[in-house]
Motif scaffolding. Structure first.
Motif, PDB file in Angstrom:
ATOM      1  N   VAL A  87      -5.501  -5.781   0.400  1.00  0.00           N
ATOM      2  CA  VAL A  87      -4.196  -6.666   0.399  1.00  0.00           C
ATOM      3  C   VAL A  87      -4.583  -7.405  -0.885  1.00  0.00           C
ATOM      4  O   VAL A  87      -3.444  -8.138  -1.520  1.00  0.00           O
ATOM      5  CB  VAL A  87      -4.023  -7.876   1.627  1.00  0.00           C
ATOM      6  CG1 VAL A  87      -5.041  -8.651   2.008  1.00  0.00           C
ATOM      7  CG2 VAL A  87      -2.517  -7.732   1.669  1.00  0.00           C
ATOM      8  N   ASP A  88      -5.534  -7.886  -1.325  1.00  0.00           N
ATOM      9  CA  ASP A  88      -6.080  -8.789  -2.248  1.00  0.00           C
ATOM     10  C   ASP A  88      -6.450  -8.095  -4.173  1.00  0.00           C
ATOM     11  O   ASP A  88      -6.739  -8.267  -5.083  1.00  0.00           O
ATOM     12  CB  ASP A  88      -7.291  -9.478  -1.684  1.00  0.00           C
ATOM     13  CG  ASP A  88      -8.696  -8.926  -1.909  1.00  0.00           C
ATOM     14  OD1 ASP A  88      -8.456  -7.678  -1.394  1.00  0.00           O
ATOM     15  OD2 ASP A  88     -10.034  -8.408  -1.497  1.00  0.00           O
ATOM     16  N   GLN A  89      -5.216  -6.592  -3.898  1.00  0.00           N
ATOM     17  CA  GLN A  89      -5.115  -6.024  -5.461  1.00  0.00           C
ATOM     18  C   GLN A  89      -3.819  -6.114  -5.455  1.00  0.00           C
ATOM     19  O   GLN A  89      -2.969  -5.549  -4.935  1.00  0.00           O
ATOM     20  CB  GLN A  89      -6.124  -5.145  -5.111  1.00  0.00           C
ATOM     21  CG  GLN A  89      -7.640  -4.953  -5.469  1.00  0.00           C
ATOM     22  CD  GLN A  89      -8.438  -3.732  -5.566  1.00  0.00           C
ATOM     23  OE1 GLN A  89      -7.332  -2.471  -5.494  1.00  0.00           O
ATOM     24  NE2 GLN A  89      -9.612  -3.446  -4.642  1.00  0.00           N
ATOM     25  N   HIS A  90      -4.074  -6.688  -6.703  1.00  0.00           N
ATOM     26  CA  HIS A  90      -2.129  -7.168  -7.425  1.00  0.00           C
ATOM     27  C   HIS A  90      -1.296  -6.114  -8.031  1.00  0.00           C
ATOM     28  O   HIS A  90      -2.300  -6.039  -9.207  1.00  0.00           O
ATOM     29  CB  HIS A  90      -1.753  -8.419  -7.685  1.00  0.00           C
ATOM     30  CG  HIS A  90      -1.740  -9.171  -6.445  1.00  0.00           C
ATOM     31  ND1 HIS A  90      -0.881  -9.669  -4.966  1.00  0.00           N
ATOM     32  CD2 HIS A  90      -3.299  -9.656  -5.548  1.00  0.00           C
ATOM     33  CE1 HIS A  90      -1.425 -10.573  -4.224  1.00  0.00           C
ATOM     34  NE2 HIS A  90      -2.460 -10.427  -4.497  1.00  0.00           N
ATOM     35  N   GLY A  91      -0.246  -5.337  -8.454  1.00  0.00           N
ATOM     36  CA  GLY A  91      -0.296  -4.423  -9.279  1.00  0.00           C
ATOM     37  C   GLY A  91       1.291  -4.151  -8.835  1.00  0.00           C
ATOM     38  O   GLY A  91       1.364  -4.448  -8.323  1.00  0.00           O
ATOM     39  N   CYS A  92       1.779  -2.658  -9.736  1.00  0.00           N
ATOM     40  CA  CYS A  92       2.854  -2.186  -9.998  1.00  0.00           C
ATOM     41  C   CYS A  92       2.996  -0.758  -9.414  1.00  0.00           C
ATOM     42  O   CYS A  92       2.903   0.197 -10.584  1.00  0.00           O
ATOM     43  CB  CYS A  92       3.607  -3.094 -11.181  1.00  0.00           C
ATOM     44  SG  CYS A  92       3.668  -4.734 -11.526  1.00  0.00           S
ATOM     45  N   ALA A 132       8.521  -2.373 -10.915  1.00  0.00           N
ATOM     46  CA  ALA A 132       8.413  -3.693 -10.730  1.00  0.00           C
ATOM     47  C   ALA A 132       8.824  -3.854  -8.664  1.00  0.00           C
ATOM     48  O   ALA A 132      10.393  -3.205  -8.427  1.00  0.00           O
ATOM     49  CB  ALA A 132      10.293  -4.404 -11.398  1.00  0.00           C
ATOM     50  N   PRO A 133       8.976  -4.726  -8.270  1.00  0.00           N
ATOM     51  CA  PRO A 133       8.457  -6.192  -8.733  1.00  0.00           C
ATOM     52  C   PRO A 133       7.381  -6.061  -8.056  1.00  0.00           C
ATOM     53  O   PRO A 133       6.746  -4.673  -7.301  1.00  0.00           O
ATOM     54  CB  PRO A 133       8.694  -7.196  -7.374  1.00  0.00           C
ATOM     55  CG  PRO A 133       9.021  -6.684  -6.137  1.00  0.00           C
ATOM     56  CD  PRO A 133      10.042  -5.455  -6.773  1.00  0.00           C
ATOM     57  N   ALA A 134       5.961  -6.627  -8.566  1.00  0.00           N
ATOM     58  CA  ALA A 134       4.486  -6.577  -7.849  1.00  0.00           C
ATOM     59  C   ALA A 134       4.414  -6.203  -6.703  1.00  0.00           C
ATOM     60  O   ALA A 134       4.997  -7.325  -5.549  1.00  0.00           O
ATOM     61  CB  ALA A 134       3.651  -7.522  -9.027  1.00  0.00           C
ATOM     62  N   THR A 135       3.555  -5.744  -6.114  1.00  0.00           N
ATOM     63  CA  THR A 135       2.813  -6.235  -4.861  1.00  0.00           C
ATOM     64  C   THR A 135       1.677  -5.888  -4.869  1.00  0.00           C
ATOM     65  O   THR A 135       1.135  -6.098  -5.880  1.00  0.00           O
ATOM     66  CB  THR A 135       3.708  -4.802  -4.151  1.00  0.00           C
ATOM     67  OG1 THR A 135       3.828  -5.178  -2.690  1.00  0.00           O
ATOM     68  CG2 THR A 135       3.226  -3.557  -4.376  1.00  0.00           C
ATOM     69  N   THR A 136       0.903  -5.378  -3.674  1.00  0.00           N
ATOM     70  CA  THR A 136      -0.006  -5.178  -3.383  1.00  0.00           C
ATOM     71  C   THR A 136      -0.371  -4.150  -2.414  1.00  0.00           C
ATOM     72  O   THR A 136       1.030  -2.889  -2.280  1.00  0.00           O
ATOM     73  CB  THR A 136      -0.677  -6.263  -2.172  1.00  0.00           C
ATOM     74  OG1 THR A 136      -0.232  -6.352  -1.337  1.00  0.00           O
ATOM     75  CG2 THR A 136      -1.162  -7.789  -2.745  1.00  0.00           C
ATOM     76  N   TRP A 137      -2.246  -2.881  -2.437  1.00  0.00           N
ATOM     77  CA  TRP A 137      -1.430  -1.934  -2.464  1.00  0.00           C
ATOM     78  C   TRP A 137      -1.078  -2.309  -0.768  1.00  0.00           C
ATOM     79  O   TRP A 137      -0.670  -1.203  -0.063  1.00  0.00           O
ATOM     80  CB  TRP A 137      -3.621  -1.021  -2.241  1.00  0.00           C
ATOM     81  CG  TRP A 137      -3.534  -1.689  -3.458  1.00  0.00           C
ATOM     82  CD1 TRP A 137      -4.691  -1.755  -4.658  1.00  0.00           C
ATOM     83  CD2 TRP A 137      -3.037  -0.268  -4.436  1.00  0.00           C
ATOM     84  NE1 TRP A 137      -4.692  -0.672  -5.445  1.00  0.00           N
ATOM     85  CE2 TRP A 137      -4.581  -0.138  -5.055  1.00  0.00           C
ATOM     86  CE3 TRP A 137      -2.469   1.002  -4.131  1.00  0.00           C
ATOM     87  CZ2 TRP A 137      -4.016   0.667  -6.229  1.00  0.00           C
ATOM     88  CZ3 TRP A 137      -2.227   2.128  -5.023  1.00  0.00           C
ATOM     89  CH2 TRP A 137      -2.790   2.360  -6.384  1.00  0.00           C
ATOM     90  N   HIS A 138      -1.508  -3.501  -0.056  1.00  0.00           N
ATOM     91  CA  HIS A 138      -1.274  -2.771   1.524  1.00  0.00           C
ATOM     92  C   HIS A 138       0.268  -3.086   1.610  1.00  0.00           C
ATOM     93  O   HIS A 138       1.008  -2.509   2.288  1.00  0.00           O
ATOM     94  CB  HIS A 138      -1.518  -4.821   2.389  1.00  0.00           C
ATOM     95  CG  HIS A 138      -1.052  -4.925   3.727  1.00  0.00           C
ATOM     96  ND1 HIS A 138      -0.015  -5.634   3.692  1.00  0.00           N
ATOM     97  CD2 HIS A 138      -1.704  -4.114   5.033  1.00  0.00           C
ATOM     98  CE1 HIS A 138      -0.084  -4.929   4.898  1.00  0.00           C
ATOM     99  NE2 HIS A 138      -0.471  -4.659   6.147  1.00  0.00           N
ATOM    100  N   GLY A 139       0.996  -3.928   1.054  1.00  0.00           N
ATOM    101  CA  GLY A 139       2.740  -3.848   0.752  1.00  0.00           C
ATOM    102  C   GLY A 139       3.642  -2.606   0.187  1.00  0.00           C
ATOM    103  O   GLY A 139       4.085  -2.319   1.098  1.00  0.00           O
ATOM    104  N   PHE A 140       2.002  -1.934  -0.464  1.00  0.00           N
ATOM    105  CA  PHE A 140       3.136  -0.839  -0.610  1.00  0.00           C
ATOM    106  C   PHE A 140       2.420   0.055  -0.092  1.00  0.00           C
ATOM    107  O   PHE A 140       3.566   1.104   0.683  1.00  0.00           O
ATOM    108  CB  PHE A 140       2.003   0.042  -2.274  1.00  0.00           C
ATOM    109  CG  PHE A 140       2.640   1.021  -2.785  1.00  0.00           C
ATOM    110  CD1 PHE A 140       3.880   2.005  -2.909  1.00  0.00           C
ATOM    111  CD2 PHE A 140       1.780   1.812  -3.920  1.00  0.00           C
ATOM    112  CE1 PHE A 140       4.029   2.968  -3.607  1.00  0.00           C
ATOM    113  CE2 PHE A 140       2.101   3.018  -4.438  1.00  0.00           C
ATOM    114  CZ  PHE A 140       3.266   2.884  -4.138  1.00  0.00           C
ATOM    115  N   ALA A 141       1.706   0.636   1.019  1.00  0.00           N
ATOM    116  CA  ALA A 141       0.953   1.671   2.270  1.00  0.00           C
ATOM    117  C   ALA A 141       2.131   0.714   2.692  1.00  0.00           C
ATOM    118  O   ALA A 141       3.051   1.528   3.576  1.00  0.00           O
ATOM    119  CB  ALA A 141      -0.237   0.977   2.939  1.00  0.00           C
ATOM    120  N   SER A 142       2.558  -0.042   3.439  1.00  0.00           N
ATOM    121  CA  SER A 142       3.795  -0.404   4.229  1.00  0.00           C
ATOM    122  C   SER A 142       5.021   0.049   4.142  1.00  0.00           C
ATOM    123  O   SER A 142       5.638   0.412   4.813  1.00  0.00           O
ATOM    124  CB  SER A 142       3.695  -2.246   4.368  1.00  0.00           C
ATOM    125  OG  SER A 142       2.802  -2.798   5.037  1.00  0.00           O
ATOM    126  N   ALA A 143       5.154   0.474   3.074  1.00  0.00           N
ATOM    127  CA  ALA A 143       6.916   0.352   2.147  1.00  0.00           C
ATOM    128  C   ALA A 143       6.685   2.093   2.828  1.00  0.00           C
ATOM    129  O   ALA A 143       8.151   2.455   3.216  1.00  0.00           O
ATOM    130  CB  ALA A 143       7.203   0.634   0.711  1.00  0.00           C
TER     131      ALA A 143
END
Length: 294
Positions: free
Chosen positions: A177-182, A217-228
């Motif tokens: 959750v602490d790596q941010h990207g797009c 877009a928008p920026a997220t985290t690997w956790h946010g991407f996985a959740s989606a």
């Protein structure tokens, strides 16, 4: 236009090939079996006899962790290959469009990275890609380098396919959750490159060659991407995973260090060409629909 697409079986190469053909381009689609870009003589011969008007290089050594054990191979593909292509293109006055990566940066910046920020790659993969960027810049004025991040698509292995597999196998996923990207869709990258191919005369006239950034877009985290991914995939199949746990990078050590910030600033591409970021969640929906229809 007659185009050479290098790395035609990769994530972006596959999209480039089918989209270029749909636009009416004549395509020479080369993967490593047809052209090994680490061999300069092979590159010279292939381009000299091709009759192409532009080259798009989507070939790369992208195994980030394995690169730490195979630095010679990573540099051969990611540095020497683009150098050979750029040299040959310069000899024949052919423009080269080359795909690069957010991993040329160390991730320490607090905001999005611009094209003018200094490169400081953390590992062999990023170092080899940066060396390739420098070779193209040095050897060929008529170049466009497109740096992208967190690529996902139909072909090859990527984060989306990994999360789908794990979600079928495990009740709980643990994702950083602490790596941010797009997240960036390979189809969107292909569309942009082909858009630029169609504007080469404008680019030449305006001297708009150089390096550009593009990401979803928008920026997220690997956790946010996985959740989606898990949330959208549930519309297509029941998944074993009922929880996506957020963990830190320290809890998931890897052989190669990753940038904690991979967010790219794409405003130069927007200002010069009117190209805006694509919404990655919509692109993810497009991809999942295609994957489940296969």
């Amino acid at each position: 236009m007659r185009l050479a697409i290098i790395g035609a079986k990769g994530q972006v190469g596959w999209e480039l090939q089918r989209r270029a053909l749909a636009l009416g381009h004549e395509v020479l689609a080369w993967d490593v079996a047809e052209l090994d870009i680490t061999q300069p003589a092979a590159v010279d011969q292939a381009l000299a006899t091709s009759g192409v008007q532009a080259v798009i290089n989507a070939a790369a050594y992208t195994a980030v962790d394995r690169a730490e054990q195979e630095p010679e191979r990573a540099f051969a593909v990611n540095r020497d290959g683009p150098a050979h292509l750029a040299f040959s293109c310069a000899q024949m006055n052919i423009p080269l469009l080359h795909i690069s990566t957010d991993y040329v940066f160390d991730g320490s910046k607090s905001g999005p990275y611009t094209e003018d920020d200094p490169a400081a790659p953390l590992g062999v993969y990023g170092q080899s890609k940066w060396a390739g960027d420098q070779a193209v810049q040095r050897l060929l004025p008529q170049h466009l380098i497109l740096r992208v991040s967190w690529v996902f698509g139909m072909e090859g292995q990527n984060f989306v396919k990994t999360i789908l597999r794990l979600a079928r196998e495990r009740a709980e996923l643990r994702v950083v959750v602490d790596q941010h990207g797009c997240p960036t869709y390979a189809g969107a990258i292909a569309d942009i490159l082909l858009n630029l191919v169609g504007r080469l005369r404008e680019i030449e006239t305006g001297n708009l060659w150089g390096t550009y950034h593009y990401c979803g877009a928008p920026a997220t985290t690997w956790h946010g991407f996985a959740s989606a991914i898990v949330e959208q995939a549930r519309h297509y199949e029941p998944l074993k995973a009922d929880k996506v746990m957020a963990i830190t990078t320290a809890e998931y050590p890897t052989p190669a260090a990753r940038p904690v910030n991979s967010v790219l600033d794409g405003s130069r591409l927007t200002d010069r060409f009117g190209i805006h970021p694509s919404a990655w969640q919509s692109d993810l929906s497009t991809l999942l629909s295609a994957l489940y229809e296969r």
